[in-house]
Design a protein around this motif. Structure first.
Motif, PDB file in Angstrom:
ATOM      1  N   ALA A 151      11.639  29.314 -34.315  1.00 41.97           N
ATOM      2  CA  ALA A 151      10.860  28.694 -35.385  1.00 41.97           C
ATOM      3  C   ALA A 151      10.366  27.322 -34.951  1.00 41.97           C
ATOM      4  N   PRO A 152       9.164  26.956 -35.372  1.00 38.41           N
ATOM      5  CA  PRO A 152       8.642  25.629 -35.053  1.00 38.41           C
ATOM      6  C   PRO A 152       9.457  24.554 -35.763  1.00 38.41           C
ATOM      7  N   GLU A 153       9.306  23.317 -35.300  1.00 40.09           N
ATOM      8  CA  GLU A 153      10.040  22.213 -35.926  1.00 40.09           C
ATOM      9  C   GLU A 153       9.607  22.008 -37.363  1.00 40.09           C
ATOM     10  N   GLY A 154       9.670  20.812 -37.843  1.00 37.54           N
ATOM     11  CA  GLY A 154       9.351  20.410 -39.200  1.00 37.54           C
ATOM     12  C   GLY A 154       8.517  21.349 -40.041  1.00 37.54           C
ATOM     13  N   ARG A 155       7.252  21.026 -40.236  1.00 33.38           N
ATOM     14  CA  ARG A 155       6.342  21.832 -41.047  1.00 33.38           C
ATOM     15  C   ARG A 155       6.903  22.214 -42.417  1.00 33.38           C
ATOM     16  N   GLU A 156       7.059  21.220 -43.275  1.00 30.50           N
ATOM     17  CA  GLU A 156       7.609  21.481 -44.599  1.00 30.50           C
ATOM     18  C   GLU A 156       6.501  21.708 -45.619  1.00 30.50           C
ATOM     19  N   GLY A 157       6.421  22.899 -46.143  1.00 29.78           N
ATOM     20  CA  GLY A 157       5.433  23.179 -47.178  1.00 29.78           C
ATOM     21  C   GLY A 157       6.121  23.511 -48.481  1.00 29.78           C
ATOM     22  N   ALA A 158       5.328  23.987 -49.425  1.00 34.33           N
ATOM     23  CA  ALA A 158       5.872  24.340 -50.730  1.00 34.33           C
ATOM     24  C   ALA A 158       6.850  25.502 -50.614  1.00 34.33           C
ATOM     25  N   LEU A 159       6.514  26.463 -49.770  1.00 36.83           N
ATOM     26  CA  LEU A 159       7.379  27.636 -49.637  1.00 36.83           C
ATOM     27  C   LEU A 159       8.713  27.260 -49.000  1.00 36.83           C
ATOM     28  N   GLU A 160       8.645  26.417 -47.964  1.00 35.39           N
ATOM     29  CA  GLU A 160       9.876  26.004 -47.299  1.00 35.39           C
ATOM     30  C   GLU A 160      10.831  25.341 -48.298  1.00 35.39           C
ATOM     31  N   GLU A 161      10.240  24.570 -49.171  1.00 40.49           N
ATOM     32  CA  GLU A 161      11.056  23.890 -50.177  1.00 40.49           C
ATOM     33  C   GLU A 161      11.755  24.909 -51.086  1.00 40.49           C
ATOM     34  N   HIS A 162      10.970  25.888 -51.508  1.00 42.15           N
ATOM     35  CA  HIS A 162      11.537  26.948 -52.360  1.00 42.15           C
ATOM     36  C   HIS A 162      12.647  27.679 -51.622  1.00 42.15           C
TER      37      HIS A 162
ATOM     38  N   LEU B 199       6.851  45.310 -54.882  1.00 44.24           N
ATOM     39  CA  LEU B 199       6.793  46.397 -55.857  1.00 44.24           C
ATOM     40  C   LEU B 199       7.872  47.449 -55.590  1.00 44.24           C
ATOM     41  N   ALA B 200       8.235  47.599 -54.344  1.00 44.32           N
ATOM     42  CA  ALA B 200       9.270  48.577 -54.028  1.00 44.32           C
ATOM     43  C   ALA B 200      10.659  47.999 -54.308  1.00 44.32           C
ATOM     44  N   GLY B 201      10.705  46.743 -54.684  1.00 44.41           N
ATOM     45  CA  GLY B 201      11.967  46.150 -55.074  1.00 44.41           C
ATOM     46  C   GLY B 201      12.806  45.606 -53.938  1.00 44.41           C
ATOM     47  N   HIS B 202      12.177  45.417 -52.769  1.00 45.35           N
ATOM     48  CA  HIS B 202      12.974  44.944 -51.634  1.00 45.35           C
ATOM     49  C   HIS B 202      13.332  43.472 -51.728  1.00 45.35           C
ATOM     50  N   PHE B 203      12.708  42.770 -52.652  1.00 40.01           N
ATOM     51  CA  PHE B 203      13.030  41.357 -52.818  1.00 40.01           C
ATOM     52  C   PHE B 203      14.085  41.131 -53.901  1.00 40.01           C
ATOM     53  N   THR B 204      14.283  42.148 -54.722  1.00 45.17           N
ATOM     54  CA  THR B 204      15.229  41.960 -55.821  1.00 45.17           C
ATOM     55  C   THR B 204      16.635  41.728 -55.280  1.00 45.17           C
ATOM     56  N   GLY B 205      17.312  40.814 -55.844  1.00 42.50           N
ATOM     57  CA  GLY B 205      18.657  40.503 -55.393  1.00 42.50           C
ATOM     58  C   GLY B 205      18.673  39.509 -54.248  1.00 42.50           C
ATOM     59  N   MET B 206      17.477  39.170 -53.717  1.00 43.46           N
ATOM     60  CA  MET B 206      17.433  38.181 -52.652  1.00 43.46           C
ATOM     61  C   MET B 206      17.260  36.790 -53.237  1.00 43.46           C
ATOM     62  N   GLY B 207      16.988  36.726 -54.513  1.00 43.05           N
ATOM     63  CA  GLY B 207      16.915  35.444 -55.188  1.00 43.05           C
ATOM     64  C   GLY B 207      15.705  34.626 -54.847  1.00 43.05           C
ATOM     65  N   LEU B 208      14.636  35.261 -54.362  1.00 42.10           N
ATOM     66  CA  LEU B 208      13.432  34.465 -54.113  1.00 42.10           C
ATOM     67  C   LEU B 208      12.259  34.997 -54.911  1.00 42.10           C
ATOM     68  N   ASP B 209      11.284  34.124 -55.075  1.00 48.34           N
ATOM     69  CA  ASP B 209      10.171  34.411 -55.969  1.00 48.34           C
ATOM     70  C   ASP B 209       9.000  35.044 -55.199  1.00 48.34           C
ATOM     71  N   PRO B 210       8.725  36.323 -55.450  1.00 45.05           N
ATOM     72  CA  PRO B 210       7.647  37.010 -54.731  1.00 45.05           C
ATOM     73  C   PRO B 210       6.295  36.321 -54.897  1.00 45.05           C
ATOM     74  N   ALA B 211       6.066  35.748 -56.069  1.00 40.65           N
ATOM     75  CA  ALA B 211       4.782  35.088 -56.302  1.00 40.65           C
ATOM     76  C   ALA B 211       4.568  33.947 -55.312  1.00 40.65           C
ATOM     77  N   ARG B 212       5.644  33.243 -55.014  1.00 41.30           N
ATOM     78  CA  ARG B 212       5.520  32.135 -54.058  1.00 41.30           C
ATOM     79  C   ARG B 212       5.266  32.642 -52.654  1.00 41.30           C
ATOM     80  N   LEU B 213       5.933  33.719 -52.313  1.00 38.72           N
ATOM     81  CA  LEU B 213       5.705  34.322 -51.000  1.00 38.72           C
ATOM     82  C   LEU B 213       4.242  34.723 -50.876  1.00 38.72           C
ATOM     83  N   TYR B 214       3.778  35.361 -51.928  1.00 43.21           N
ATOM     84  CA  TYR B 214       2.386  35.822 -51.936  1.00 43.21           C
ATOM     85  C   TYR B 214       1.439  34.626 -51.804  1.00 43.21           C
ATOM     86  N   ALA B 215       1.705  33.627 -52.615  1.00 44.85           N
ATOM     87  CA  ALA B 215       0.847  32.443 -52.579  1.00 44.85           C
ATOM     88  C   ALA B 215       0.843  31.815 -51.191  1.00 44.85           C
ATOM     89  N   ALA B 216       1.995  31.823 -50.555  1.00 48.29           N
ATOM     90  CA  ALA B 216       2.079  31.226 -49.221  1.00 48.29           C
ATOM     91  C   ALA B 216       1.206  31.995 -48.230  1.00 48.29           C
TER      92      ALA B 216
END
Lengths: 223, 223
Positions: A151-162, B199-216
DNA sequence: CATTCTAGTTATAGCTTCTAACGAACACGA
DNA sequence: TCGTGTTCGTTAGAAGCTATAACTAGAATG
C-alpha cells in the motif's frame, strides 16, 4: 487438527465416502448446467441408487448446495493461501498482489459455476453465514498481508477515515494502515467486477480481451 | 415510434394487456424470492385462471424470463438515458459520470433481483443475445458521452492501445479517444464490482458502509 | 445369539412445466 | 342475421422434481 469425528468408525468412513461421491457428481452436474439445475434424483440415478436414498446423507437439496458453497469458499481460500508457495519462492513466502490476482482469475476461470456459487446471485435458502464469513476472513488475512506491504504511504481521504473506524472485518490485521484496508477492498471489488462481467459473458461480442482489462485493473491497483 | 403491431385490433389489445399483467405478477414474485423461484402455475393461480392458460401468452417459462430480462435491460437503459433530464437542468442535457453512477446505484437498489437478472449468474436457457446487446450499446452510448467529456487527456497505456484497435462495442462513438473508452469500461466494471458485492450481501457483517465504498470508486473514476 | 441401528428400498403426496383434447366465446364475411 | 373460423380458457394427463413414510435386508454391537 483431525476432523471433528473422533474414532472414525468404518461405518462413518463409508458414510463420508458416499457423501463425497454425491458432492462429486453434484459438481459435475453444476459444471454442466449451473447450480439451479442440480437434481438430487439425477445424482442418485447416476450413482446407481434410487432417489430418497440420498436423504440419508443430506437433509435436503439446500443442505447439499450449502455444503458445495462452503467447499467453494474453502477452495478459493486454499488457492489464496497457497499463492505464496509457488514455483520460484522457497517456503510460504508472502504473495504479492499481482500473484494473488492471477490466482483469483485462474480459480474463477477453472470453473465459472463454482465462482458464481460464491459471488453470483444469492439463492433463497442457501448460504451458511457463520462458516463462509470465517473463510472470507481467512482470505482477507492473506490479502491484507500483501496490501500492508504494497500500500502507498499517507494518502488520507474520506474513505480511509471511514475504514479507520470500521475495521472489524480486518480482525487479523488490527494494525494495518487505512490505506492497506482500502487497497484490499479495491482489489476485491474491482477484480470481482471485471471477473463477473467476463464470466457472465457481458464482454462477448464486444471484441475486447478480458485478460487485458483484468491486467489493467491489476496494474492500477499495484501502481 | 409505435409498437411493432400495426392496427392494434381489440383482440391484440387484450392480449398485450394480459401479457403485461402476467409480467407484473412475475416481477412481484421475483422481488420476493428471486427469479429461480418464479412459477407459472403460481402466477396463473394468482390471476384467477388455471395453469396452462398462460401458455397462450408465453411459449414457456424461459420465454417469460427472457422477456423479463429484456425489460430489465430496457429499464436500466431508460434510467441512463433520463439521467441528463433531471430536476435542475433544462432539457436533455448530458449527464455527468457522477450522475450516471448515482442513477445506476439507485436503479440497482430499487430492485436487487432485477439487477441480478441482468448482471447476476447467467441462467441456462435464458438471455436473448441480439436484443440485450443492442440495449447495452444504447447505455454505452450515454456512458461514452459522459466519458468523452470527462476523460483525462493523453495517458496512453497498454490497454488504451488495445482499445484503440477494438472499439466495435463503441459503435456509436467511433471517434472517442481511447482514454474515454477506457474510462467507460472502468466505470462499468468497477461500479458493478462494488454493487454486486453489496447486493449479494458480501459486505454485511463487515461493518462498513457500501455507499461510501461506492462513492470512493466514483471519486476515483472522476478524478 | 439377539438386539439395535442404519442403508437402502418402494409407495406416495404435492409441487412443477408443458402437451393434448375439448368447449365456449368472440370476430367477421356473406 | 347467420354460419364459420380463430382464439381463449378449461380439464386431463405425462414426466419431472423434492421430500416423507413405511418397510426390509444387512451390518455393528451388547
Amino acid at each position: 487438527m483431525g476432523t471433528t469425528g473422533r474414532t472414525e468408525s468404518p461405518r462413518e468412513r463409508y458414510r463420508q465416502q458416499v457423501r463425497e461421491e454425491v458432492k462429486e457428481k453434484a459438481w459435475q452436474q453444476i459444471a454442466g448446467s449451473g447450480a439451479s439445475a442440480l437434481s438430487l434424483n439425477a445424482i442418485a440415478r447416476q450413482m446407481g441408487m434410487s432417489g430418497p436414498a440420498l436423504y440419508r446423507y443430506f437433509a435436503n437439496r439446500d443442505e447439499l448446495i450449502t455444503e458445495l458453497i462452503r467447499d467453494a469458499y474453502r477452495s478459493l481460500a486454499d488457492a489464496f493461501a497457497g499463492a505464496g508457495t509457488g514455483s520460484g519462492e522457497g517456503g510460504a513466502g508472502r504473495a504479492g498482489l499481482a500473484a494473488l490476482a492471477q490466482v483469483l482469475r485462474r480459480w474463477a476461470l477453472e470453473d465459472p459455476h463454482r465462482y458464481f456459487l460464491v459471488y453470483g446471485t444469492p439463492v433463497p435458502g442457501y448460504r451458511a453465514p457463520q462458516d463462509t464469513t470465517a473463510i472470507t476472513a481467512e482470505m482477507m488475512s492473506v490479502l491484507l498481508d500483501a496490501c500492508t506491504a504494497e500500500a502507498p504511504e499517507g494518502r488520507e481521504g474520506a474513505l480511509e477515515e471511514h475504514l479507520a473506524g470500521h475495521r472489524e472485518w480486518a480482525g487479523s490485521h488490527p494494525d494495518a494502515p487505512p490505506s492497506a484496508l482500502r487497497l484490499a477492498l479495491a482489489f476485491w471489488s474491482r477484480l470481482h467486477g471485471v471477473l463477473s462481467l467476463e464470466l457472465a459473458g457481458h464482454f462477448t461480442g464486444m471484441g475486447l480481451d478480458p485478460a487485458r482489462l483484468y491486467a489493467a485493473e491489476v496494474d492500477g491497483l499495484t501502481a
